[in-house]
Design a protein around this motif. Structure first.
Motif, PDB file in Angstrom:
ATOM      1  N   VAL A 152      -9.616  57.297   9.265  1.00  0.00           N
ATOM      2  CA  VAL A 152      -9.852  57.709  10.649  1.00  0.00           C
ATOM      3  C   VAL A 152      -8.545  58.258  11.208  1.00  0.00           C
ATOM      4  O   VAL A 152      -7.490  57.639  11.053  1.00  0.00           O
ATOM      5  CB  VAL A 152     -10.335  56.541  11.531  1.00  0.00           C
TER       6      VAL A 152
ATOM      7  N   GLN B  22     -19.170  55.723   7.160  1.00  0.00           N
ATOM      8  CA  GLN B  22     -19.236  56.181   8.543  1.00  0.00           C
ATOM      9  C   GLN B  22     -18.599  57.569   8.593  1.00  0.00           C
ATOM     10  O   GLN B  22     -17.511  57.771   8.048  1.00  0.00           O
ATOM     11  CB  GLN B  22     -18.484  55.229   9.482  1.00  0.00           C
TER      12      GLN B  22
ATOM     13  N   TYR C 270     -16.892  49.253  13.869  1.00  0.00           N
ATOM     14  CA  TYR C 270     -17.472  49.581  12.567  1.00  0.00           C
ATOM     15  C   TYR C 270     -16.954  48.682  11.444  1.00  0.00           C
ATOM     16  O   TYR C 270     -17.478  48.721  10.335  1.00  0.00           O
ATOM     17  CB  TYR C 270     -17.182  51.047  12.217  1.00  0.00           C
ATOM     18  N   SER C 271     -15.925  47.886  11.703  1.00  0.00           N
ATOM     19  CA  SER C 271     -15.336  47.068  10.638  1.00  0.00           C
ATOM     20  C   SER C 271     -16.303  46.010  10.143  1.00  0.00           C
ATOM     21  O   SER C 271     -16.212  45.565   8.989  1.00  0.00           O
ATOM     22  CB  SER C 271     -14.049  46.400  11.140  1.00  0.00           C
TER      23      SER C 271
ATOM     24  N   LEU D 212     -11.355  61.524  17.852  1.00  0.00           N
ATOM     25  CA  LEU D 212     -11.315  60.739  16.621  1.00  0.00           C
ATOM     26  C   LEU D 212     -12.177  61.408  15.550  1.00  0.00           C
ATOM     27  O   LEU D 212     -13.277  61.885  15.857  1.00  0.00           O
ATOM     28  CB  LEU D 212     -11.833  59.323  16.865  1.00  0.00           C
TER      29      LEU D 212
ATOM     30  N   MET E 111      -5.801  50.053  12.523  1.00  0.00           N
ATOM     31  CA  MET E 111      -5.452  51.302  13.185  1.00  0.00           C
ATOM     32  C   MET E 111      -4.023  51.188  13.708  1.00  0.00           C
ATOM     33  O   MET E 111      -3.604  50.127  14.175  1.00  0.00           O
ATOM     34  CB  MET E 111      -6.406  51.606  14.343  1.00  0.00           C
TER      35      MET E 111
ATOM     36  N   THR F   6      -7.903  53.169   9.005  1.00  0.00           N
ATOM     37  CA  THR F   6      -9.235  53.139   8.396  1.00  0.00           C
ATOM     38  C   THR F   6     -10.138  52.276   9.268  1.00  0.00           C
ATOM     39  O   THR F   6      -9.683  51.325   9.900  1.00  0.00           O
ATOM     40  CB  THR F   6      -9.194  52.561   6.970  1.00  0.00           C
ATOM     41  N   TRP F   7     -11.434  52.615   9.271  1.00  0.00           N
ATOM     42  CA  TRP F   7     -12.343  51.886  10.160  1.00  0.00           C
ATOM     43  C   TRP F   7     -12.683  50.503   9.627  1.00  0.00           C
ATOM     44  O   TRP F   7     -13.307  49.706  10.336  1.00  0.00           O
ATOM     45  CB  TRP F   7     -13.614  52.694  10.420  1.00  0.00           C
TER      46      TRP F   7
ATOM     47  N   PHE G   5     -13.845  60.611  11.770  1.00  0.00           N
ATOM     48  CA  PHE G   5     -14.164  59.701  10.679  1.00  0.00           C
ATOM     49  C   PHE G   5     -14.458  60.564   9.448  1.00  0.00           C
ATOM     50  O   PHE G   5     -15.495  61.240   9.387  1.00  0.00           O
ATOM     51  CB  PHE G   5     -15.381  58.837  11.012  1.00  0.00           C
TER      52      PHE G   5
ATOM     53  N   CYS H 177     -13.122  51.281  19.912  1.00  0.00           N
ATOM     54  CA  CYS H 177     -14.216  52.120  19.429  1.00  0.00           C
ATOM     55  C   CYS H 177     -14.308  52.077  17.911  1.00  0.00           C
ATOM     56  O   CYS H 177     -15.395  51.969  17.336  1.00  0.00           O
ATOM     57  CB  CYS H 177     -14.008  53.543  19.933  1.00  0.00           C
ATOM     58  N   VAL H 178     -13.159  52.140  17.235  1.00  0.00           N
ATOM     59  CA  VAL H 178     -13.145  52.118  15.764  1.00  0.00           C
ATOM     60  C   VAL H 178     -13.456  50.722  15.236  1.00  0.00           C
ATOM     61  O   VAL H 178     -14.153  50.556  14.230  1.00  0.00           O
ATOM     62  CB  VAL H 178     -11.773  52.608  15.241  1.00  0.00           C
ATOM     63  N   SER H 179     -12.968  49.695  15.912  1.00  0.00           N
ATOM     64  CA  SER H 179     -13.113  48.320  15.412  1.00  0.00           C
ATOM     65  C   SER H 179     -14.566  47.894  15.300  1.00  0.00           C
ATOM     66  O   SER H 179     -14.896  46.997  14.520  1.00  0.00           O
ATOM     67  CB  SER H 179     -12.364  47.350  16.327  1.00  0.00           C
TER      68      SER H 179
END
Length: 763
Positions: A581, A548, A438-439, A565, A604, A599-600, A567, A434-436
């Motif tokens: 995050v 984000q 946004y990278s 989570l 992680m 961090t996004w 942000f 889910c976080v990845s």
């Protein structure tokens, strides 16, 4: 403010003490500053002269790649640089015990003050090394006479291998030059120390002071003898290295070329072996069939036409990509291993070796077109972004459907989740996935193309990575895209995203609406989550940057597990790391099992919770903060590095560079076939803008025609059906109760048959 103004440094004394060597203990031998290796980043706080009102102010300085930059705080490093000096042409001057000055031809001058002389000397050493390296790199870039051109290497993949070889040689050469620079610095500083000691010898001091001076003189003499021996050894080594450098390079180059030739020869032999083996098998089958037609199956003496008899080079699959056991057909497809050569092969249903498609690694560089943004945006404040007629100058050459497909950049996290036997551990991988997503946005300030109604995009990576993905634009107002991805490795991902966006003058807010679903075949775990708000800052003035912010709840509807989570939005006054995050994985009773942090845009990590308790410090609204005792953190995910030259290619990732690559057999509505997007990628922006207007007008005409038909049907009492998507059907989601579009099947079958009769003409 913080402007550089003239400073008579001699009138300002060091605020940290007198001009003596306050940083060196009196009773022990002084330690010389440790030189920073050339090319490494050197950071620290230094006091910088601003003006006569504020005097010296503490600033965060960063030395990297021959550039000295400074910021007001460490948190500013991600978005606001206050000034930069190129050390290649700079002059470094030492004023007194704590002060030093850096000037660049009079255009820029920094008057700086360290906390003590030792700290100042560390900075001087690092700056001298960086200056010497920057000057060498500048001289090398001006020199076009390279003895070893990357294009000179033969064979497949030779260019990249030769580039790696050249990079290694440049690094060795750089280290030798650094050694030479350190040698010069030691000689220079040793001479200065010797002069100071000679001045001390001339002083007539008695008692303890005289004894201390004699001890310092003796130690300095021993140091000088050792330093002279080292300098002589370094000089001999440098002379030898410079003499034999070209010879070593030529020898290494010859060995590398010979290795490439051997690899090519072995690869050709392997291919010939495969062809001969297939020919022999075919002849054996023909003879066996002629001799005994009554035998229905392969006899004892026959050669079976089974995939297991194909020739493959032995190489074990990487542990992180071990597939989940499934039906035998999947095993047959995944059993072909990667060849030890550069050409990969895979097994198809006809038992023939088919080479994997070689994906592109570059697109045309982004042209430099100037455009007045304010003239377009000043009348659009408060409007939906999808309703603003934007030229392609603010776009990137991919559509929103392709950006949505980029969520699969780190699909291996779902692969690992599918193999996990523990639902809480599986939740950690799903949260990291889910976080990845946004990278890929950290540097991507360009706007994707708004898809046309009925536009589709397929991403078929079944042979390389085991998954297939399909997106379709199912609504135009509001714009909505449906996405469905299924993997042979045991997971399915689906989502329908509607983007709501508002332009606020200084920034642009993008709010994705819709739910993302991840379903795992083996455990039957069903996860859902939503996306956070994306904010683009400095729309009118300044450098664009993206943040984000918001909160996400990842819920396992099968077990009741949950991951919350957060942000954290960027704050000028916050001391936390930017783009932070944090998250906690809890079971259905609310007990915490894992803590996530990172961090996004980078990585992680997760830590197993051993014990939790309420802390004494109050959080927001007077609530107590929870303290978690955890084991050592382990890495869950890390962002892949950007390709070389990404800054001139819209900061695309390696996957993004392949998204718009032309491909045979796709639907006629595929984004790859969109003409204005293709013209923009080729750098023909004026033609792309004209083509974009044509397509949008064609879409408006089609919408008016549908409205006219709907009006006629209502007047004749005939039931009217609104626009229906081609590959997705409108239904109610059983988990969330939302009205969504779900893939109804048929696309990949139509592709296999090449039948696209029902696809609309949108381009």
């Amino acid at each position: 403010g913080d402007a550089d103004s003239f400073c008579p440094v001699s009138t300002h004394k060091c605020p940290f003490g007198n001009d003596k060597l306050s940083g060196i203990p009196d009773t022990s031998e002084p330690k010389a500053p440790t030189p920073t290796p050339a090319g490494d980043t050197y950071k620290g706080w230094v006091f910088k002269w601003t003006n006569y009102i504020k005097g010296y102010q503490r600033r965060w300085f960063v030395l990297s790649n021959g550039l000295l930059s400074y910021y007001r705080t460490q948190a500013e490093m991600g978005h606001t640089c206050r000034g930069t000096i190129n050390l290649a042409t700079a002059t470094i001057t030492v004023d007194d015990a704590c002060n030093f000055m850096i000037t660049n031809g009079g255009a820029q001058t920094y008057h700086l003050k360290a906390s003590c002389e030792v700290e100042r000397q560390k900075w001087i050493t690092a700056l001298e090394l960086a200056k010497a390296k920057a000057a060498r790199m500048q001289a090398e870039s001006d020199d076009s006479g390279d003895d070893f051109s990357p294009s000179a290497a033969p064979g497949q993949g030779a260019g990249s291998q030769n580039a790696e070889f050249q990079s290694a040689m440049r690094m060795l050469g750089s280290k030798v030059e650094d050694l030479s620079t350190c040698n010069d610095l030691i000689s220079k500083h040793g001479s200065a120390l010797q002069r100071s000691l000679s001045e001390l010898d001339n002083l007539t001091l008695t008692g303890e002071a005289g004894e201390k001076i004699r001890q310092v003189t003796e130690r300095a003499t021993l140091f000088r003898i050792t330093s002279n021996a080292m300098i002589n050894a370094c000089r001999d080594f440098l002379s030898m290295a410079q003499t034999h450098s070209k010879r070593w390079q030529k020898a290494l180059q010859a060995e590398r070329e010979q290795r490439v030739r051997l690899e090519e020869t072995l690869e050709q032999l392997a291919k010939q072996h495969n062809h001969l083996e297939r020919a022999f098998r075919g002849a054996a089958q023909a003879n066996a069939s002629a001799d005994s037609k009554s035998i229905s199956g392969p006899g004892k003496g026959e050669v079976s036409d089974d995939d297991d008899n194909e020739f493959f080079d032995a190489m074990e699959e990487a542990p992180e990509f071990i597939t989940v056991p499934a039906d035998p057909q999947f095993h047959k497809r995944s059993s072909s291993n990667v060849s030890s050569f550069n050409s990969e092969i895979c097994q198809d249903d006809q038992s023939e070796l088919v080479p994997l498609k070689k994906r592109r690694t570059r697109i045309p560089d982004k042209p430099n077109y100037s455009l007045n943004l304010w003239s377009i945006m000043k009348n659009c404040i408060g409007k939906e972004l999808s309703k603003i007629p934007m030229p392609v100058n603010f776009n990137e050459p991919i559509s929103m459907l392709q950006r949505l497909s980029e969520d699969l950049e780190y699909h291996e996290l779902l692969d690992k989740a599918a193999k996990s036997h523990n639902s809480l551990e599986q939740m950690c991988y799903v949260a990291a996935f889910c976080v990845s997503a946004y990278s890929t946005t950290v540097y991507r300030t360009g706007k994707p193309f708004n898809p046309l109604l009925g536009e589709t995009y397929e991403l078929d990576r079944q042979r390389e990575s085991g998954y297939r993905s399909l997106c379709e634009q199912v609504s135009h107002h509001p714009p909505a895209a449906a996405h469905h991805a299924i993997s042979d490795r045991g997971w399915t991902l689906r989502q329908e995203i509607t983007v709501a966006s508002k332009f606020r003058g200084k920034y642009l807010s993008i709010m994705p609406l819709g739910t993302i679903h991840a379903i795992f075949e083996k455990s039957n775990n069903h996860y859902t989550w939503k996306k956070v708000t994306t904010t683009v800052h400095n729309i009118i003035v300044g450098k664009l940057w993206i943040d984000q912010s918001g909160e996400i709840d990842v819920v396992n509807h099968t077990t009741g597990d949950r991951c919350h989570l957060k942000f954290a939005p960027y704050s000028y006054f916050s001391r936390d790391v930017a783009r932070k995050v944090t998250g906690v994985v809890m079971d259905k009773t609310g007990k915490a099992h894992y803590v996530l942090s990172g961090t996004w845009d980078e990585k992680m990590e997760f830590s197993r919770v051993m014990q939790s308790s309420r802390g004494g410090e109050n959080g927001t609204e007077g609530r107590q903060k929870t303290v978690y005792q955890t084991l050592k953190a382990k890495e869950l995910w890390r962002r892949n590095p950007l390709p070389d030259g990404a800054e001139t290619m819209y900061y695309f990732t390696a996957l993004a560079l392949t998204l718009n690559e032309p491909e045979d057999g796709v639907a006629p509505t595929d984004s790859r076939l969109r003409p204005d997007q293709r013209l923009m990628e080729d750098g023909r922006w004026d033609e792309a803008n004209a083509e974009k207007q044509r397509l949008e007008e064609k879409q408006r005409t089609a919408r008016r025609e549908r409205e006219r038909e709907a009006l006629n049907q209502r007047s004749s009492s005939v039931p009217h059906e609104n626009y229906k998507a081609r590959w997705f059907e409108h239904t109610e989601d059983k988990i969330t109760g939302e009205a969504v579009h779900v893939y109804k099947g048929g696309y990949w079958e139509a592709k296999d048959q090449g039948k696209w009769d029902d696809c609309p003409d949108i381009f």
